[in-house]
Design a protein around this motif. Structure first.
Motif, PDB file in Angstrom:
ATOM      1  N   THR A  14       0.811  -1.221   0.000  1.00 56.05           N
ATOM      2  CA  THR A  14       0.000   0.000   0.000  1.00 56.05           C
ATOM      3  C   THR A  14       0.843   1.269   0.000  1.00 56.05           C
ATOM      4  O   THR A  14       0.297   2.368   0.015  1.00 56.05           O
ATOM      5  CB  THR A  14      -0.936   0.004   1.227  1.00 56.05           C
ATOM      6  N   GLY A  15       2.168   1.126  -0.004  1.00 58.96           N
ATOM      7  CA  GLY A  15       3.041   2.302  -0.006  1.00 58.96           C
ATOM      8  C   GLY A  15       3.390   2.742  -1.416  1.00 58.96           C
ATOM      9  O   GLY A  15       2.884   2.194  -2.412  1.00 58.96           O
ATOM     10  N   SER A  16       4.269   3.733  -1.492  1.00 64.54           N
ATOM     11  CA  SER A  16       4.664   4.299  -2.790  1.00 64.54           C
ATOM     12  C   SER A  16       5.328   3.240  -3.676  1.00 64.54           C
ATOM     13  O   SER A  16       4.933   3.058  -4.843  1.00 64.54           O
ATOM     14  CB  SER A  16       5.591   5.495  -2.522  1.00 64.54           C
ATOM     15  N   ILE A  17       6.300   2.527  -3.154  1.00 62.25           N
ATOM     16  CA  ILE A  17       6.959   1.482  -3.949  1.00 62.25           C
ATOM     17  C   ILE A  17       5.985   0.329  -4.205  1.00 62.25           C
ATOM     18  O   ILE A  17       5.935  -0.227  -5.304  1.00 62.25           O
ATOM     19  CB  ILE A  17       8.230   0.958  -3.226  1.00 62.25           C
ATOM     20  N   HIS A  40       0.208  -2.211   6.552  1.00 61.41           N
ATOM     21  CA  HIS A  40       0.252  -1.997   7.993  1.00 61.41           C
ATOM     22  C   HIS A  40      -1.164  -1.688   8.486  1.00 61.41           C
ATOM     23  O   HIS A  40      -1.780  -2.482   9.167  1.00 61.41           O
ATOM     24  CB  HIS A  40       1.247  -0.860   8.303  1.00 61.41           C
ATOM     25  N   LYS A  41      -1.699  -0.524   8.049  1.00 65.69           N
ATOM     26  CA  LYS A  41      -3.025  -0.100   8.535  1.00 65.69           C
ATOM     27  C   LYS A  41      -4.035   0.130   7.431  1.00 65.69           C
ATOM     28  O   LYS A  41      -5.225   0.220   7.698  1.00 65.69           O
ATOM     29  CB  LYS A  41      -2.872   1.237   9.276  1.00 65.69           C
ATOM     30  N   ASN A  42      -3.566   0.310   6.207  1.00 65.72           N
ATOM     31  CA  ASN A  42      -4.457   0.758   5.130  1.00 65.72           C
ATOM     32  C   ASN A  42      -5.332  -0.403   4.599  1.00 65.72           C
ATOM     33  O   ASN A  42      -5.071  -0.973   3.540  1.00 65.72           O
ATOM     34  CB  ASN A  42      -3.629   1.380   4.004  1.00 65.72           C
ATOM     35  N   ALA A 125      13.794  -2.877  -1.520  1.00 69.26           N
ATOM     36  CA  ALA A 125      13.601  -1.422  -1.488  1.00 69.26           C
ATOM     37  C   ALA A 125      13.918  -0.908  -0.092  1.00 69.26           C
ATOM     38  O   ALA A 125      14.441   0.181   0.076  1.00 69.26           O
ATOM     39  CB  ALA A 125      12.162  -1.064  -1.855  1.00 69.26           C
ATOM     40  N   GLU A 128      16.681   0.392   4.974  1.00 74.00           N
ATOM     41  CA  GLU A 128      17.012   0.400   6.398  1.00 74.00           C
ATOM     42  C   GLU A 128      17.495  -0.972   6.872  1.00 74.00           C
ATOM     43  O   GLU A 128      18.318  -1.063   7.785  1.00 74.00           O
ATOM     44  CB  GLU A 128      15.800   0.861   7.229  1.00 74.00           C
ATOM     45  N   ASP A 152      16.268   0.371  -4.953  1.00 77.52           N
ATOM     46  CA  ASP A 152      16.670   1.773  -4.823  1.00 77.52           C
ATOM     47  C   ASP A 152      17.333   2.199  -6.137  1.00 77.52           C
ATOM     48  O   ASP A 152      18.187   1.478  -6.669  1.00 77.52           O
ATOM     49  CB  ASP A 152      17.670   1.873  -3.654  1.00 77.52           C
ATOM     50  N   GLY A 207       7.066   7.944  -0.227  1.00 79.60           N
ATOM     51  CA  GLY A 207       6.446   7.936   1.088  1.00 79.60           C
ATOM     52  C   GLY A 207       6.999   9.070   1.950  1.00 79.60           C
ATOM     53  O   GLY A 207       8.051   9.640   1.648  1.00 79.60           O
TER      54      GLY A 207
HETATM   55  P1  NDP Z   1       5.549   4.233   2.227  1.00 87.91           P
HETATM   56  O1  NDP Z   1       5.493   4.903   3.547  1.00 87.91           O
HETATM   57  O2  NDP Z   1       4.876   4.866   1.066  1.00 87.91           O
HETATM   58  O3  NDP Z   1       4.978   2.735   2.358  1.00 87.91           O
HETATM   59  C1  NDP Z   1       5.383   1.893   3.391  1.00 87.91           C
HETATM   60  C2  NDP Z   1       4.656   0.563   3.312  1.00 87.91           C
HETATM   61  O4  NDP Z   1       5.011  -0.234   4.449  1.00 87.91           O
HETATM   62  C3  NDP Z   1       3.132   0.681   3.368  1.00 87.91           C
HETATM   63  O5  NDP Z   1       2.583  -0.422   2.689  1.00 87.91           O
HETATM   64  C4  NDP Z   1       2.845   0.580   4.866  1.00 87.91           C
HETATM   65  O6  NDP Z   1       1.519   0.130   5.137  1.00 87.91           O
HETATM   66  C5  NDP Z   1       3.871  -0.449   5.281  1.00 87.91           C
HETATM   67  N1  NDP Z   1       4.331  -0.290   6.673  1.00 87.91           N
HETATM   68  C6  NDP Z   1       4.657   0.860   7.291  1.00 87.91           C
HETATM   69  N2  NDP Z   1       5.045   0.614   8.562  1.00 87.91           N
HETATM   70  C7  NDP Z   1       4.948  -0.712   8.746  1.00 87.91           C
HETATM   71  C8  NDP Z   1       5.169  -1.567   9.864  1.00 87.91           C
HETATM   72  N3  NDP Z   1       5.588  -1.112  11.051  1.00 87.91           N
HETATM   73  N4  NDP Z   1       4.956  -2.892   9.696  1.00 87.91           N
HETATM   74  C9  NDP Z   1       4.543  -3.381   8.512  1.00 87.91           C
HETATM   75  N5  NDP Z   1       4.289  -2.620   7.420  1.00 87.91           N
HETATM   76  C10 NDP Z   1       4.502  -1.301   7.539  1.00 87.91           C
HETATM   77  O7  NDP Z   1       7.104   4.010   1.912  1.00 87.91           O
HETATM   78  P2  NDP Z   1       7.831   3.959   0.492  1.00 87.91           P
HETATM   79  O8  NDP Z   1       7.114   3.047  -0.435  1.00 87.91           O
HETATM   80  O9  NDP Z   1       8.162   5.333   0.061  1.00 87.91           O
HETATM   81  O10 NDP Z   1       9.226   3.296   0.904  1.00 87.91           O
HETATM   82  C11 NDP Z   1       9.345   1.918   1.227  1.00 87.91           C
HETATM   83  C12 NDP Z   1      10.823   1.572   1.351  1.00 87.91           C
HETATM   84  O11 NDP Z   1      11.426   1.744   0.072  1.00 87.91           O
HETATM   85  C13 NDP Z   1      11.583   2.468   2.306  1.00 87.91           C
HETATM   86  O12 NDP Z   1      12.576   1.727   2.959  1.00 87.91           O
HETATM   87  C14 NDP Z   1      12.235   3.494   1.389  1.00 87.91           C
HETATM   88  O13 NDP Z   1      13.437   4.010   1.916  1.00 87.91           O
HETATM   89  C15 NDP Z   1      12.507   2.655   0.157  1.00 87.91           C
HETATM   90  N6  NDP Z   1      12.574   3.422  -1.094  1.00 87.91           N
HETATM   91  C16 NDP Z   1      11.504   4.138  -1.536  1.00 87.91           C
HETATM   92  C17 NDP Z   1      11.558   4.888  -2.699  1.00 87.91           C
HETATM   93  C18 NDP Z   1      10.357   5.622  -3.220  1.00 87.91           C
HETATM   94  O14 NDP Z   1      10.421   6.168  -4.331  1.00 87.91           O
HETATM   95  N7  NDP Z   1       9.254   5.686  -2.491  1.00 87.91           N
HETATM   96  C19 NDP Z   1      12.790   4.943  -3.496  1.00 87.91           C
HETATM   97  C20 NDP Z   1      13.842   4.112  -2.987  1.00 87.91           C
HETATM   98  C21 NDP Z   1      13.729   3.389  -1.819  1.00 87.91           C
HETATM   99  P3  NDP Z   1       0.287   1.197   5.299  1.00 87.91           P
HETATM  100  O15 NDP Z   1       0.107   1.827   3.950  1.00 87.91           O
HETATM  101  O16 NDP Z   1      -0.852   0.325   5.675  1.00 87.91           O
HETATM  102  O17 NDP Z   1       0.698   2.162   6.356  1.00 87.91           O
END
Ligand code: NDP
Ligand code: MG
Length: 388
Positions: A14-17, A40-42, A125, A128, A152, A207
């Motif tokens: 559900t995040g950006s990647i 996580h929550k979405n 991705a 960390e 990345d 994100g």
């Molecule tokens: P987002 O915040 O957009 O998405 C994070 C995702 O992880 C969501 O699906 C979220 O769920 C889930 N999540 C968050 N916290 C937890 C937790 N405690 N336990 C389980 N799931 C969790 O992040 P990005 O997509 O931007 O980034 C993801 C990773 O990729 C990061 O490490 C970032 O550094 C790396 N990255 C990102 C880039 C980008 O362009 N976005 C580029 C290069 C690397 P929910 O939506 O439900 O909260």
């Protein structure tokens, strides 16, 4: 070419990647199949994705979201799990070919290790994970014969430049950095930065956490450490160069002085797709780069006084041991505090630096002791914030 589809477990769908990965999957149904989606929550978006991609399992980590997801998917074949432990067990499911880790922060570590333990290849991705435990994770991957494909963009660029160069040692690499929204600014300009300003990245939409990390240049610091472990480099072999246009995604310099760069318009879908299809390249309809739109590609030295976090990452990497883990934990707490309007922009690096100085040092941490370090550093950072 094999016609068997690659079965993907997508952690953090559900995040950006995560969302961009699903765009890549949707555009290539002949190549990929989704086995697992996690959020996580979405709950709402996870349900929508599950109905579209029909995975075997979804995980909603936050237990409060479980009833909703379970109810919405009860007439489908999709199994619904909840809790952090579920991430561990689904990472090891027999049917999975590759796990794409797009969770944010320290939460990615355990599931990534579980997937490697089970012999799953990783499209990484979640940088960390390598910042916190790069030595342990890469050693384990080697033992298990697991490949870690970088998502990345900078690391994908290096990885692409190294293809076909296995016999040729690297002299050094240059990670490019856009410089973020505050490039060229000095400390005094940054004192009153607002959250909205910091969340506006010039070239990438990402994100919230990584967007703030990009504004403070912590992201580049984390990427330096990520590169060290991914490519087995010494600290001196990794340099950062600011390149505001984000067209050259990074470069490798070989021992004969030749440099290879990987270029293109900034679009994460490309490194995502390459991590999933390596060593093959498949056609895409992504917008193509036009030289004439970019007559000037420019380069600058990073300003380590203004963007302290990058210097802190170099320091933590140099001292090694558990310090990158300390820095990462402190930074997760300070970024969150900044996003909640509890601290100012410049406090992020200041508090990170204090926590680095205060935390207990351990030169050769075990995985278990890294969990303790993570908690200790979070506690120290929270204490400092509560006293501000
Ligand atoms: P987002 O915040 O957009 O998405 C994070 C995702 O992880 C969501 O699906 C979220 O769920 C889930 N999540 C968050 N916290 C937890 C937790 N405690 N336990 C389980 N799931 C969790 O992040 P990005 O997509 O931007 O980034 C993801 C990773 O990729 C990061 O490490 C970032 O550094 C790396 N990255 C990102 C880039 C980008 O362009 N976005 C580029 C290069 C690397 P929910 O939506 O439900 O909260
Ligand atoms: Mg990057």
């Amino acid at each position: 070419m094999s016609t068997v589809k690659k079965r993907i477990a997508l952690f953090g769908s559900t995040g950006s990647i995560g969302k961009q990965t699903l765009e890549v999957v949707a555009a290539n149904p002949h190549l990929f199949e989704i086995s697992v989606l996690t959020a996580h929550k979405n709950a709402d978006l996870l349900i929508e994705q599950a109905l579209k991609f029909n995975p075997n399992v979804v995980v909603i980590v936050d237990k409060a979201g479980y009833p909703k997801v379970n109810e919405a998917l009860k007439n489908s074949d999709v199994k619904v799990y909840t809790g952090e432990e579920a991430l561990i067990s689904v990472a090891q499911m027999a049917e999975i070919d590759i796990v794409l880790t797009a969770l944010v922060g320290f939460s990615g570590l355990k599931p990534t290790i579980a997937a490697i333990e089970a012999g799953k290849n990783i499209a990484l991705a979640n940088k960390e994970t390598l910042v916190v435990a790069g030595e342990i994770v890469t050693k384990l991957a080697k033992e298990k014969g697991v490949n870690i494909y970088p998502v990345d963009s900078e690391h994908s660029a290096i990885f692409q430049c190294l293809t076909g160069e296995a016999m040729n040692p690297i002299e050094k690499i240059y990670l490019t950095a856009s410089g973020g929204p505050f490039r060229g600014k000095k400390r005094e300009d940054l004192a009153s930065i607002t959250k909205a300003q910091a969340l506006k990245h010039p070239n990438w939409e990402m994100g919230a956490k990584i967007t703030i990390d990009s504004a403070s240049m912590m992201n580049k610091g984390l990427e330096v450490i990520e590169a060290k472990w991914l490519f087995g480099l010494t600290n001196q072999q990794i340099d950062v160069i600011v390149h505001p246009q984000s067209i050259i995604h990074s470069l490798v310099q070989f021992k004969d002085g030749s440099m290879k760069a990987q270029m293109g318009l900034p679009d994460m879908k490309l490194p995502i797709q390459y991590a999933l299809t390596y060593p093959q390249r498949f056609e895409t309809d992504f917008e193509r780069f036009d030289f004439l739109n970019y007559p000037n590609l420019t380069f600058e030295k990073p300003d380590l006084d203004t963007f302290r976090n990058l210097q802190l990452a170099y320091d933590a990497m140099e001292k090694g041991g558990n310090l990158p883990c300390v820095l990462n934990a402190a930074n997760e707490v300070t970024v969150e505090a900044f996003l909640n309007d509890k601290i100012k922009f410049l406090d992020i690096a200041e508090i990170n630096e204090k926590v680095l100085a205060m935390a207990n040092f351990s030169a050769n941490p075990s995985l278990t002791s890294l969990y303790t370090t993570d908690l200790e550093a979070r506690h120290l950072a929270s204490e400092i914030i509560s006293k501000l």
